[in-house]
Design a protein around this motif. Structure first.
Motif, mmCIF file in Angstrom:
data_model
loop_
_atom_site.group_PDB
_atom_site.id
_atom_site.type_symbol
_atom_site.label_atom_id
_atom_site.label_comp_id
_atom_site.label_asym_id
_atom_site.label_seq_id
_atom_site.Cartn_x
_atom_site.Cartn_y
_atom_site.Cartn_z
ATOM 1 N N ASP A 31 0.874 -1.175 0.000
ATOM 2 C CA ASP A 31 0.000 0.000 0.000
ATOM 3 C C ASP A 31 0.912 1.225 0.000
ATOM 4 O OD1 ASP A 31 -1.647 2.120 0.552
ATOM 5 O OD2 ASP A 31 -2.473 1.301 2.410
ATOM 6 N N ASP A 33 0.208 4.314 -0.759
ATOM 7 C CA ASP A 33 -0.411 5.534 -0.234
ATOM 8 C C ASP A 33 -0.100 5.717 1.246
ATOM 9 O OD1 ASP A 33 -1.752 6.560 -2.544
ATOM 10 O OD2 ASP A 33 -3.233 4.973 -2.341
ATOM 11 N N ASN A 34 -0.142 4.622 1.979
ATOM 12 C CA ASN A 34 0.053 4.684 3.427
ATOM 13 C C ASN A 34 1.390 4.110 3.880
ATOM 14 O OD1 ASN A 34 -2.657 5.725 4.177
ATOM 15 N ND2 ASN A 34 -3.345 3.812 3.231
ATOM 16 N N GLY A 54 -7.076 -5.151 -0.977
ATOM 17 C CA GLY A 54 -6.811 -5.127 0.453
ATOM 18 C C GLY A 54 -6.589 -6.528 0.989
ATOM 19 N N SER A 383 -1.200 3.644 -7.462
ATOM 20 C CA SER A 383 -1.419 2.830 -6.264
ATOM 21 C C SER A 383 -2.469 1.776 -6.552
ATOM 22 C CB SER A 383 -1.850 3.697 -5.069
ATOM 23 O OG SER A 383 -3.117 4.287 -5.300
ATOM 24 N N SER A 385 -5.581 0.935 -5.625
ATOM 25 C CA SER A 385 -6.764 1.478 -4.953
ATOM 26 C C SER A 385 -7.963 1.363 -5.874
ATOM 27 C CB SER A 385 -6.549 2.960 -4.598
ATOM 28 O OG SER A 385 -5.359 3.150 -3.872
ATOM 29 N N ALA A 386 -9.121 1.180 -5.288
ATOM 30 C CA ALA A 386 -10.351 1.096 -6.073
ATOM 31 C C ALA A 386 -10.525 2.355 -6.907
ATOM 32 C CB ALA A 386 -11.548 0.905 -5.148
ATOM 33 N N LYS A 388 -8.747 3.044 -9.630
ATOM 34 C CA LYS A 388 -7.557 3.336 -10.431
ATOM 35 C C LYS A 388 -7.372 2.294 -11.528
ATOM 36 C CE LYS A 388 -5.162 6.184 -7.112
ATOM 37 N NZ LYS A 388 -3.860 6.645 -6.607
#
Length: 424
Positions: A31, A33-34, A54, A383, A385-386, A388
């Motif tokens: 991940d 982003d985080n 996830g 990333s 992520s939903a 993208k």
């Protein structure tokens, strides 16, 4: 009216049925982003997009999905290289490069576009190509004619007469001038407009001398502040980002003050340059692996002795300044300068980025979410992520433990299509 509504409902229903759902499962996912590692990961792809990603316990796997269980793999966003020359051949430097026609270098780009994609780089910024060959390459990829990464392209690089982006190899009587040469504020505006007209989506200019150009001094500024400012203003007015080649201290700082979005190479940096980059939010793209190829293989490839001598000085300083910039918190993106060294070996830079100051997570972020932000594509790329684009790579093992694993990517998904399956 009722019949029309029924037809629309049937069409939407048929569309939903035809949508292809692909699921990837792996022991790990990054991940970016985080800055976290997620274990027992799932990514759900519908057509071209990620719809869920996830930990397995948090993601529902659709019943109709095509499931690929990868086991001891780590899933990452598709890698992004912000400094490539896909139409350049690493074995043909200096005078060797004069023998190739524009059609030949364009076809060379076809070969190297695929090599880059197979190495896990699903997006690149091509910063300099003759005759808009990179535009043609991008369009052929987008049309599905050839395989390659998503491309953001500059066309011919801009530069001053006799500077790094000019052709200085031939004597006066040949009257050879590179097609990106422009002198003066209005002339550079005109060239920016021309590049945009013929398909450029990024503007690249040479702000200082360079290592591989004959007769230029690496540290000497090219273009005045007024010229740089006019160039950047014209590009930004049209919604394009600007990258500048700049080794020298004054050129780096002048370009940042003029508003460039990224500085390439950034070899002879000082503390004021770092402070300016932090103030302006400028990105640095520092190709700290390429020096090994230039000094090890460059002479055989035709690199001039003059250029080798410059690299012996610049390479060490660049790596020292990379470490300083990382410690200071400057925005950093992955830029390899592939084309100077062999395409497909882009991933070798990761280990050097870690050796000279980055954590493995920072190096991965520099090749994923940070380039997406630089290109203003963070809503669609960068990333897992939903919402993208489904640009995904998979590597056996955990690259946070051994970053060199990214030199051998096992799985490549671009735009929802598995272009390099895992060898089972």
């Amino acid at each position: 009216m009722k019949a029309i509504i029924t037809l629309v409902a049937l069409a939407l229903s048929a569309s939903a049925v035809c949508a292809k759902t692909t699921v990837l499962t792996a022991d790990r996912m990054i991940d970016v982003d985080n800055g976290k590692l997620i274990k027992n990961a799932v990514v759900v792809i519908e057509d071209n997009d990620i719809v869920a990603a996830g930990a397995r316990r948090t993601v529902d796997i659709p019943a109709n999905a095509e499931v690929h269980e990868l086991g001891d793999y780590t899933l990452l966003p598709g890698l992004m290289d912000m400094h490539v020359h896909l139409t350049s051949d690493a074995t043909k430097h200096g005078y060797k490069g004069l023998a190739d026609s524009l059609p030949r270098v364009t076809l060379t780009g076809v070969k190297y576009a695929k090599a880059t994609l197979m190495a896990g780089f699903t997006t690149v910024r091509n910063v300099g190509a003759p005759g808009f060959a990179d535009v043609a390459l991008r369009d052929a990829i987008n049309d599905g004619d050839i395989e390659g990464p998503r491309m953001f392209v500059s066309g011919p690089s801009l530069g001053v007469t006799g500077g790094h982006c000019d052709n200085n190899l031939l004597p006066y009587e040949f009257h050879t001038v590179s097609e990106g040469v422009a002198d003066g504020p209005w002339a550079v505006r005109e060239i920016v407009r021309r590049n945009i007209k013929y398909g450029a989506t990024v503007i690249k200019f040479c702000g200082t001398g360079g290592v591989l150009s004959k007769g230029t001094k690496v540290g000497v500024q090219q273009y005045t502040f007024e010229e740089m400012q006019a160039l950047v203003d014209e590009a930004h007015m049209r919604g394009l980002t600007v990258a500048t080649h700049a080794h020298g201290t004054d050129g780096i700082k002048t370009a940042i003050k003029a508003g460039v979005d990224s500085v390439e190479h950034v070899s002879l940096l000082d503390d004021e340059g770092i402070a300016l980059a932090l103030e302006h939010g400028t990105y640095f793209s520092m190709d700290i692996y390429v020096t090994e190829y230039i000094l090890g293989e460059g002479a055989k490839a035709g690199i001039l002795e003059e250029s080798l001598a410059k690299e012996r000085i610049v390479g060490k300083r660049q790596r020292e300044n990379f470490e300083k910039a990382v410690k200071a918190g400057v925005n950093m993106v992955f830029g390899s300068d592939a084309g100077v060294y062999p395409h497909g070996d882009n991933g070798k830079q990761f280990a050097r980025m870690v050796r000279f100051g980055m954590t493995p997570m920072q190096a991965i972020q520099a090749a994923t979410i940070h380039p997406a932000t630089l290109l203003k594509q963070q809503d669609t790329l960068g990333s897992l992520s939903a919402g993208k684009k489904a640009d995904i790579v998979g590597v056996k093992g955990n690259p946070l433990d051994d970053i060199s694993l990214l030199e051998n990517v096992g799985l490549v998904v671009k735009d929802g299509h598995i272009v390099k399956p895992v060898a089972m």
